[in-house]
Design a protein around this motif. Structure first.
Motif, PDB file in Angstrom:
ATOM      1  N   TYR A  60       0.808  -1.213   0.000  1.00 44.99           N
ATOM      2  CA  TYR A  60       0.000   0.000   0.000  1.00 44.99           C
ATOM      3  C   TYR A  60       0.849   1.275   0.000  1.00 44.99           C
ATOM      4  O   TYR A  60       0.332   2.364  -0.247  1.00 44.99           O
ATOM      5  CB  TYR A  60      -0.935   0.002   1.212  1.00 44.99           C
ATOM      6  N   GLU A  61       2.132   1.144   0.244  1.00 45.46           N
ATOM      7  CA  GLU A  61       2.966   2.333   0.441  1.00 45.46           C
ATOM      8  C   GLU A  61       2.929   3.323  -0.727  1.00 45.46           C
ATOM      9  O   GLU A  61       2.808   4.540  -0.496  1.00 45.46           O
ATOM     10  CB  GLU A  61       4.409   1.923   0.740  1.00 45.46           C
ATOM     11  N   PRO A  62       3.029   2.882  -1.998  1.00 43.62           N
ATOM     12  CA  PRO A  62       2.979   3.864  -3.094  1.00 43.62           C
ATOM     13  C   PRO A  62       1.671   4.661  -3.110  1.00 43.62           C
ATOM     14  O   PRO A  62       1.673   5.873  -3.371  1.00 43.62           O
ATOM     15  CB  PRO A  62       3.118   3.000  -4.350  1.00 43.62           C
ATOM     16  N   VAL A  63       0.552   3.986  -2.822  1.00 38.31           N
ATOM     17  CA  VAL A  63      -0.734   4.679  -2.780  1.00 38.31           C
ATOM     18  C   VAL A  63      -0.778   5.630  -1.589  1.00 38.31           C
ATOM     19  O   VAL A  63      -1.219   6.776  -1.696  1.00 38.31           O
ATOM     20  CB  VAL A  63      -1.893   3.665  -2.712  1.00 38.31           C
ATOM     21  N   ALA A  64      -0.306   5.143  -0.440  1.00 34.70           N
ATOM     22  CA  ALA A  64      -0.313   5.972   0.767  1.00 34.70           C
ATOM     23  C   ALA A  64       0.496   7.249   0.554  1.00 34.70           C
ATOM     24  O   ALA A  64       0.065   8.351   0.919  1.00 34.70           O
ATOM     25  CB  ALA A  64       0.240   5.179   1.945  1.00 34.70           C
ATOM     26  N   LYS A  65       1.652   7.114  -0.059  1.00 33.64           N
ATOM     27  CA  LYS A  65       2.496   8.296  -0.293  1.00 33.64           C
ATOM     28  C   LYS A  65       1.852   9.255  -1.290  1.00 33.64           C
ATOM     29  O   LYS A  65       1.977  10.479  -1.157  1.00 33.64           O
ATOM     30  CB  LYS A  65       3.881   7.858  -0.760  1.00 33.64           C
ATOM     31  N   SER A  66       1.141   8.709  -2.274  1.00 30.57           N
ATOM     32  CA  SER A  66       0.473   9.582  -3.244  1.00 30.57           C
ATOM     33  C   SER A  66      -0.688  10.327  -2.601  1.00 30.57           C
ATOM     34  O   SER A  66      -0.939  11.495  -2.915  1.00 30.57           O
ATOM     35  CB  SER A  66      -0.011   8.775  -4.454  1.00 30.57           C
ATOM     36  N   LYS A  67      -1.395   9.669  -1.682  1.00 31.63           N
ATOM     37  CA  LYS A  67      -2.498  10.346  -0.985  1.00 31.63           C
ATOM     38  C   LYS A  67      -1.968  11.401  -0.020  1.00 31.63           C
ATOM     39  O   LYS A  67      -2.568  12.466   0.144  1.00 31.63           O
ATOM     40  CB  LYS A  67      -3.374   9.331  -0.247  1.00 31.63           C
ATOM     41  N   ARG A  68      -0.842  11.111   0.617  1.00 32.75           N
ATOM     42  CA  ARG A  68      -0.244  12.116   1.494  1.00 32.75           C
ATOM     43  C   ARG A  68       0.218  13.319   0.671  1.00 32.75           C
ATOM     44  O   ARG A  68       0.065  14.477   1.087  1.00 32.75           O
ATOM     45  CB  ARG A  68       0.929  11.524   2.264  1.00 32.75           C
ATOM     46  N   ALA A  69       0.751  13.050  -0.517  1.00 34.04           N
ATOM     47  CA  ALA A  69       1.148  14.142  -1.411  1.00 34.04           C
ATOM     48  C   ALA A  69      -0.064  14.977  -1.806  1.00 34.04           C
ATOM     49  O   ALA A  69       0.023  16.207  -1.914  1.00 34.04           O
ATOM     50  CB  ALA A  69       1.833  13.583  -2.657  1.00 34.04           C
ATOM     51  N   GLY A  70      -1.197  14.307  -2.002  1.00 33.41           N
ATOM     52  CA  GLY A  70      -2.427  15.025  -2.314  1.00 33.41           C
ATOM     53  C   GLY A  70      -2.873  15.900  -1.167  1.00 33.41           C
ATOM     54  O   GLY A  70      -3.264  17.065  -1.366  1.00 33.41           O
ATOM     55  N   GLU A  71      -2.820  15.365   0.045  1.00 36.27           N
ATOM     56  CA  GLU A  71      -3.195  16.166   1.214  1.00 36.27           C
ATOM     57  C   GLU A  71      -2.284  17.376   1.351  1.00 36.27           C
ATOM     58  O   GLU A  71      -2.756  18.506   1.588  1.00 36.27           O
ATOM     59  CB  GLU A  71      -3.122  15.310   2.481  1.00 36.27           C
ATOM     60  N   ASP A  72      -0.979  17.170   1.190  1.00 36.80           N
ATOM     61  CA  ASP A  72      -0.033  18.283   1.310  1.00 36.80           C
ATOM     62  C   ASP A  72      -0.292  19.350   0.243  1.00 36.80           C
ATOM     63  O   ASP A  72      -0.211  20.557   0.520  1.00 36.80           O
ATOM     64  CB  ASP A  72       1.401  17.771   1.179  1.00 36.80           C
ATOM     65  N   ALA A  73      -0.609  18.907  -0.977  1.00 40.65           N
ATOM     66  CA  ALA A  73      -0.876  19.854  -2.059  1.00 40.65           C
ATOM     67  C   ALA A  73      -2.136  20.671  -1.784  1.00 40.65           C
ATOM     68  O   ALA A  73      -2.190  21.873  -2.082  1.00 40.65           O
ATOM     69  CB  ALA A  73      -1.005  19.111  -3.384  1.00 40.65           C
ATOM     70  N   LEU A  74      -3.142  20.031  -1.215  1.00 39.00           N
ATOM     71  CA  LEU A  74      -4.368  20.747  -0.869  1.00 39.00           C
ATOM     72  C   LEU A  74      -4.120  21.721   0.276  1.00 39.00           C
ATOM     73  O   LEU A  74      -4.614  22.862   0.256  1.00 39.00           O
ATOM     74  CB  LEU A  74      -5.465  19.756  -0.479  1.00 39.00           C
TER      75      LEU A  74
END
Length: 250
Positions: free
Chosen positions: A150-164
């Protein structure tokens, strides 16, 4: 009178699962709801039919949020169908599906989130709210290890949160608030099913560790509450997974 009478909400990824339940709850509180799907039109139409049968208002929109056309179709439908846009629930996510292009997780979980928000903001009046739905596995990924699958997805979602979150000053200028809802692994979601398929026993192990996992309906109710909750912009609402807070200083 419902708490969302005369309001319009877009819920991304709402043809099934958490998004569908959130859409139905918001409609029950009086909102007109735009139900978004990527491919599953029959499922989205079923959600709309259920809302309408209960006396609510809804419309289904097929839109791939990783494309400019999809983003603008989604935003414009709210105005064309209901004349306003007051609530945006950013629920759509993915990245564990088979056969997707390289980099798809980041394209959907970061870039599409920002693009949808940027398309919606000019249409949203002062006092509007944006809710971003994520997971503890993503929110805490930099400090708490998650499953390798799940790590690649988790990191992409965290990147999304940071961008927002980087857009918070712009949202504040327009009087629009952003709230993040972070939940532990949710029983019955597509992501949990795919994760358990790639790592058999993952759900059972997390349930044993956490003591309880929320159902789709229970978590959706918590997401829906944040649409009208009296909290400051930038607030993170944590749902379940109390053991996470002993592992990290955040």
């Amino acid at each position: 009178m419902g708490t969302l009478d005369n309001k319009t909400a877009i819920v991304t990824g709402s043809s099934r699962g958490i998004g569908a339940e959130v859409a139905k709850i918001l409609a029950g509180e009086g909102a007109a709801v735009v139900v978004n799907y990527r491919q599953k039109a029959p499922r989205a139409n079923k959600v709309v039919a259920e809302i309408q049968a209960a006396g609510g208002r809804a419309a289904a929109v097929g839109a791939d949020l990783t494309t400019d056309e999809g983003v603008h179709a989604l935003a414009s439908t709210a105005m064309e169908e209901f004349g306003s846009l007051d609530v945006l629930v950013l629920n759509a996510s993915g990245g564990m599906e088979s056969g997707m292009e390289e980099g798809y997780a980041l394209k959907l979980n970061r870039d599409a989130q920002v693009n949808v928000l940027n398309a919606a903001v000019p249409l949203m009046p002062e006092g509007s709210r944006v809710v971003f739905v994520t997971s503890h596995q993503a929110h805490f990924v930099e400090t708490v290890p998650t499953m390798p699958e799940y790590e690649p997805v988790a990191k992409s979602k965290r990147a999304g949160e940071d961008a927002l979150r980087a857009l918070l000053p712009n949202l504040a200028d327009k009087g629009i608030s952003l709230v993040v809802v972070s939940g532990d692994m949710i029983e019955g979601t597509v992501t949990a099913t795919l994760l358990d398929r790639s790592n058999p026993g993952a759900i059972e192990a997390r349930r044993a560790e956490a003591g309880k996992l929320y159902s789709v309906e229970e978590f959706a109710a918590e997401v829906a509450k944040m649409v009208t909750a009296d909290v400051e912009s930038g607030h993170t609402e944590y749902v379940g997974g109390a053991d996470y807070f002993g592992k990290t200083a955040e």
